[in-house]
Design a protein around this motif. Structure first.
Motif, PDB file in Angstrom:
ATOM      1  N   SER A  98       1.166  67.428   0.768  1.00 39.23           N
ATOM      2  CA  SER A  98       1.083  66.521   1.920  1.00 39.23           C
ATOM      3  C   SER A  98       2.457  66.247   2.522  1.00 39.23           C
ATOM      4  N   ALA A 112       2.665  67.268   6.546  1.00 34.14           N
ATOM      5  CA  ALA A 112       2.603  66.131   7.467  1.00 34.14           C
ATOM      6  C   ALA A 112       3.571  66.197   8.652  1.00 34.14           C
ATOM      7  N   TYR A 166       3.435  64.408  12.659  1.00 30.31           N
ATOM      8  CA  TYR A 166       4.322  63.364  13.186  1.00 30.31           C
ATOM      9  C   TYR A 166       4.817  63.777  14.570  1.00 30.31           C
ATOM     10  N   ASN A 191       3.303  57.922   5.081  1.00 32.07           N
ATOM     11  CA  ASN A 191       2.062  58.398   5.697  1.00 32.07           C
ATOM     12  C   ASN A 191       1.091  57.251   5.970  1.00 32.07           C
ATOM     13  N   ALA A 234      -0.409  56.436   9.556  1.00 28.67           N
ATOM     14  CA  ALA A 234      -1.856  56.465   9.753  1.00 28.67           C
ATOM     15  C   ALA A 234      -2.363  55.166  10.371  1.00 28.67           C
ATOM     16  N   LEU A 277      -4.077  54.883  14.063  1.00 29.81           N
ATOM     17  CA  LEU A 277      -5.474  54.484  14.175  1.00 29.81           C
ATOM     18  C   LEU A 277      -5.670  53.127  14.844  1.00 29.81           C
ATOM     19  N   GLY A 283      -4.619  60.419  13.039  1.00 27.91           N
ATOM     20  CA  GLY A 283      -4.606  59.296  12.112  1.00 27.91           C
ATOM     21  C   GLY A 283      -5.450  59.558  10.874  1.00 27.91           C
ATOM     22  N   ALA A 284      -6.590  60.221  11.053  1.00 32.24           N
ATOM     23  CA  ALA A 284      -7.456  60.538   9.915  1.00 32.24           C
ATOM     24  C   ALA A 284      -6.771  61.516   8.957  1.00 32.24           C
ATOM     25  N   LEU A 323      -3.523  61.870   8.537  1.00 33.46           N
ATOM     26  CA  LEU A 323      -2.456  61.145   7.844  1.00 33.46           C
ATOM     27  C   LEU A 323      -3.020  60.228   6.765  1.00 33.46           C
ATOM     28  N   ALA A 324      -4.208  59.696   6.979  1.00 37.00           N
ATOM     29  CA  ALA A 324      -4.857  58.883   5.936  1.00 37.00           C
ATOM     30  C   ALA A 324      -5.188  59.754   4.718  1.00 37.00           C
ATOM     31  N   THR A 351      -2.038  60.339   2.866  1.00 39.65           N
ATOM     32  CA  THR A 351      -1.686  59.143   2.103  1.00 39.65           C
ATOM     33  C   THR A 351      -2.422  59.132   0.765  1.00 39.65           C
TER      34      THR A 351
END
Length: 441
Positions: free
Chosen positions: A269, A273, A277, A333, A337, A341, A415-416, A418-419, A422
């Motif tokens: 990740s 990622a 960004y 992250n 996120a 979101l 956003g999803a 990045l979640a 995380t």
């Protein structure tokens, strides 16, 4: 008595006097005597390859160069996956062959030459790209990156084996940390030059920088040829499919190796990622590299201020380094996120995403150094290449599925994704906690 050379002086400069007096913990006496010279060779050669990576970064520099000459988007999207997966997947077969060689430094030298030649060809292609269609340039570019990745595969598997043979446990992390710091400083100067306008953002100039980066690999090959390597064991080596099957059997027998691979997979990740960004920044301008200057600066600055510290810390406990790096990645992250979101207006702040990328890249440096030192220190002289190849090949295979995150971003938003990153980093904390503290053994 060890002959005093520039390499041994470099060792004396970078290693504490108390450490110089230590008896080698993991090297035979003959190799221990040559360690000051070999330590310096590793520093200089590895620094050159890392500077080359900064001058010809596929995620930014090579992508910008292809975009500037009108290459199709599919070629841009293939650069990083091809580079990363082909650098890892062949390592099981390579390690089986490497095990048959008592002297292994020629493998690393050849790998550097292959990488340097591929990158120089890439830069030259930038100068003459207008003579060909964008599709032809894209096909040639992907082919050159594939060749580069195969050279990288040779270097990756052989360097860890050679590092374990020529530099003692407790000093290997400082090699990677020091070279990372040197390369980060060079990359930071390049990023500042592009951002401020000291270095013109034209195809000929950027292509010239890429050619210079390829030259760094060729010089690194020459320098590494000076390493003093003791012959290694070759007994029990096997080739072909039997070798691959035998090495895969380690996954069943070694629970710690399985846990390390799981940890590394979750920590992918940190590598996957950064492009998201950049996508969050809304950067779609034609002068991509110019507007991406703050991100380049953030990445280089993160390496500059953390690589040496992570390297030294890894020599004390690579397990704790992986845990701490995973924690930093999860925090960066998570913030990205939540903002993507729930608070997208915050993304308009120019320094917000580069600041988060800075934290993420500090974590990524910790992941790279921690997992590299851990796999070298957990193995012994006879199986180090096998452990390295098996872990890299498995992670490379998993990395082929990394494209799924782009599909998720298309459906559910960045956003999803990045979640998910995380959650992966958070799980990596617990996975790393179960690793043995190999530096204490």
């Amino acid at each position: 008595m060890e002959k005093i050379t520039g390499f041994t002086r470099l060792h004396a400069l970078l290693v504490d006097d108390d450490e110089l007096a230590q008896v080698c913990r993991d090297l035979p006496e003959s190799a221990c005597r040559s360690q000051p010279h070999n330590y310096g060779v590793h520093i200089v050669s590895l620094s050159l390859t890392k500077v080359g990576e900064g001058l010809a970064d596929p995620k930014l520099v090579l992508s910008w160069l292809l975009d500037a000459v009108g290459t199709p988007t599919w070629a841009l999207g293939l650069l990083v996956p091809v580079r990363e997966s082909l650098a890892m997947l062949p390592q099981l077969a390579i390690s089986a062959r490497l095990r048959r060689l008592s002297i292994r430094k020629p493998v690393y030298v050849v790998g550097c030459v292959v990488q340097g030649a591929a990158i120089i060809s890439f830069g030259l292609m930038g100068w003459f790209a207008q003579m060909f269609s964008g599709t032809v340039v894209g096909i040639v570019a992907v082919a050159l990156i594939a060749i580069f990745a195969l050279g990288r595969s040779l270097c990756s598997i052989s360097h860890k084996d050679l590092l374990g043979k020529t530099v003692d446990k407790g000093r290997r992390g400082s090699v990677s940390g020091t070279t990372g710091t040197i390369a980060a400083l060079a990359t930071l100067l390049l990023a500042l030059g592009y951002s401020i306008g000291w270095i013109p953002l034209t195809v000929p100039v950027v292509a010239g920088m890429v050619v210079l980066g390829g030259g760094c690999w060729l010089l690194a090959a020459f320098v590494f040829g000076l390493v003093r390597e003791e012959p290694g064991a070759t007994e029990g080596s096997i080739d072909g499919l039997a070798a691959v099957i035998e090495q895969l059997g380690l996954l069943r027998r070694d629970a710690q190796l399985r846990r390390l691979i799981v940890t590394r997979t979750l920590l992918l990740s940190t590598a996957l990622a950064p492009p998201f960004y950049i996508a969050l920044s809304g950067d779609r301008a034609a002068s991509g590299l110019g507007t991406l200057g703050p991100f380049m600066i953030a990445s280089a600055a993160a390496s500059l201020c953390s690589a040496y510290v992570w390297g030294r810390f890894s020599d004390r406990s690579s397990r704790l380094v992986l845990m701490l790096a995973a924690t930093l990645a999860a925090l960066a992250n998570a913030v990205a996120a939540v903002v993507a979101l729930a608070m997208p207006t915050v993304l308009q702040e120019a320094s917000f995403l580069p600041a988060l990328l800075f934290v993420l890249m500090i974590a990524h440096q910790g992941v790279r150094l921690g997992r590299s030192v851990h796999v070298v220190d957990m193995a012994d002289r006879d199986n180090r290449a096998t452990y390295t190849a098996l872990s890299n090949s498995m992670v490379g295979l998993i990395l082929l599925a990394g494209g799924v995150f782009g599909v998720i971003a298309q459906w559910l938003g960045i956003g999803a994704v990045l979640a998910i990153f995380t959650s992966m980093a958070a799980l990596a904390i617990f996975a790393a906690a179960g690793l043995d503290d190999v530096q204490a053994t």
